[in-house]
Design an enzyme around this catalytic site. Sequence first.
Site, PDB file in Angstrom:
ATOM      1  N   SER A  70      18.430  41.734 -25.042  1.00  0.00           N
ATOM      2  CA  SER A  70      18.514  41.447 -23.609  1.00  0.00           C
ATOM      3  C   SER A  70      17.490  40.394 -23.194  1.00  0.00           C
ATOM      4  O   SER A  70      16.508  40.146 -23.883  1.00  0.00           O
ATOM      5  CB  SER A  70      18.275  42.723 -22.799  1.00  0.00           C
ATOM      6  OG  SER A  70      19.047  43.778 -23.295  1.00  0.00           O
TER       7      SER A  70
HETATM    8  N1  SAH Z   1      18.113  47.333 -26.321  1.00  0.00           N
HETATM    9  C1  SAH Z   1      18.485  46.297 -27.269  1.00  0.00           C
HETATM   10  C2  SAH Z   1      19.700  45.494 -26.845  1.00  0.00           C
HETATM   11  C3  SAH Z   1      20.913  46.296 -26.993  1.00  0.00           C
HETATM   12  S1  SAH Z   1      22.456  45.473 -27.084  1.00  0.00           S
HETATM   13  C4  SAH Z   1      17.330  45.392 -27.596  1.00  0.00           C
HETATM   14  O1  SAH Z   1      16.230  45.591 -27.067  1.00  0.00           O
HETATM   15  O2  SAH Z   1      17.512  44.505 -28.431  1.00  0.00           O
HETATM   16  C5  SAH Z   1      23.442  46.925 -26.933  1.00  0.00           C
HETATM   17  C6  SAH Z   1      23.448  47.799 -28.143  1.00  0.00           C
HETATM   18  O3  SAH Z   1      24.186  48.957 -27.811  1.00  0.00           O
HETATM   19  C7  SAH Z   1      24.126  47.187 -29.349  1.00  0.00           C
HETATM   20  O4  SAH Z   1      23.242  47.137 -30.435  1.00  0.00           O
HETATM   21  C8  SAH Z   1      25.302  48.131 -29.626  1.00  0.00           C
HETATM   22  O5  SAH Z   1      25.554  48.331 -31.013  1.00  0.00           O
HETATM   23  C9  SAH Z   1      24.819  49.401 -28.974  1.00  0.00           C
HETATM   24  N2  SAH Z   1      25.878  50.348 -28.605  1.00  0.00           N
HETATM   25  C10 SAH Z   1      27.076  50.107 -28.003  1.00  0.00           C
HETATM   26  N3  SAH Z   1      27.762  51.265 -27.841  1.00  0.00           N
HETATM   27  C11 SAH Z   1      26.976  52.261 -28.336  1.00  0.00           C
HETATM   28  C12 SAH Z   1      27.110  53.675 -28.444  1.00  0.00           C
HETATM   29  N4  SAH Z   1      28.202  54.342 -28.035  1.00  0.00           N
HETATM   30  N5  SAH Z   1      26.098  54.371 -29.017  1.00  0.00           N
HETATM   31  C13 SAH Z   1      24.988  53.747 -29.457  1.00  0.00           C
HETATM   32  N6  SAH Z   1      24.795  52.408 -29.380  1.00  0.00           N
HETATM   33  C14 SAH Z   1      25.779  51.679 -28.818  1.00  0.00           C
END
Ligand code: SAH
Length: 222
Positions: A70
């Site tokens: 993000s």
């Molecule tokens: N917080 C992260 C950015 C996350 S991007 C950072 O600091 O880099 C969103 C993430 O959510 C992705 O890695 C994706 O794989 C995950 N995601 C999406 N659906 C999900 C679910 N049902 N359970 C766990 N993770 C999930």
Amino acid sequence: MTGGADFDEDGSAAERKMRFLYALRSRGVTDSRVLSAMEVIDRGHFVRGLFAERAYEDMPLPIACGQTISQPSIVGIMTQALAVQPRDKVLEVGTGSGYQAAILSQLARRVYTVDRHRRLVREADALFRALDLTNITAITGDGSFGLPDQAPFDRIIVTAAAEDPPGPLLAQLKTGGIMVLPVGQSDTVQSLIKVTRTERGFDYDELRPVRFVPLVEGIGTE
Ligand code: SAH
């Protein structure tokens, strides 16, 4: 030495950090504890390859498995809205690069972070060890079900967008607890909301429009 072009390695790193923190402040990240955590945790560790040189710019960047790290100001605003206390047990859904979890690790007692992609969890976990962030546990799983074994949580942060706050996450929030998450359709503008659990139920505050990757069901193939 004085003057712009003559900065040595340390000078330019300090300059870069100052600019990074200035950009956060100017975009509404004002909580001093959040700013210190974001000063300590170097975003450069969490971005690889081609995009590494843009790690200090206020923009989301691609990471493995088609996901994104993000934008730093959004990480700051979400962390600030979460109002983490030093004794808190925090759940993050969406480990991604591990950057958000690393910042939370500076503010909370314990952080559990869940991602549906094994590879992201493995890589983030390796970084947490290398950086000696020993209060983070990274787990592969579908985070929309939360972590029943570790519940309830003082704080929950979701970094992928669901249409509505997932029921199991609401159920795993302590009374007095706060959850921050983006909600809405993945291909339109979503809203960042703050949910507070009270004795009587849940209070909802809409914070701002955001754009996140979608919360997807099940475990990923990578
Ligand atoms: N917080 C992260 C950015 C996350 S991007 C950072 O600091 O880099 C969103 C993430 O959510 C992705 O890695 C994706 O794989 C995950 N995601 C999406 N659906 C999900 C679910 N049902 N359970 C766990 N993770 C999930």
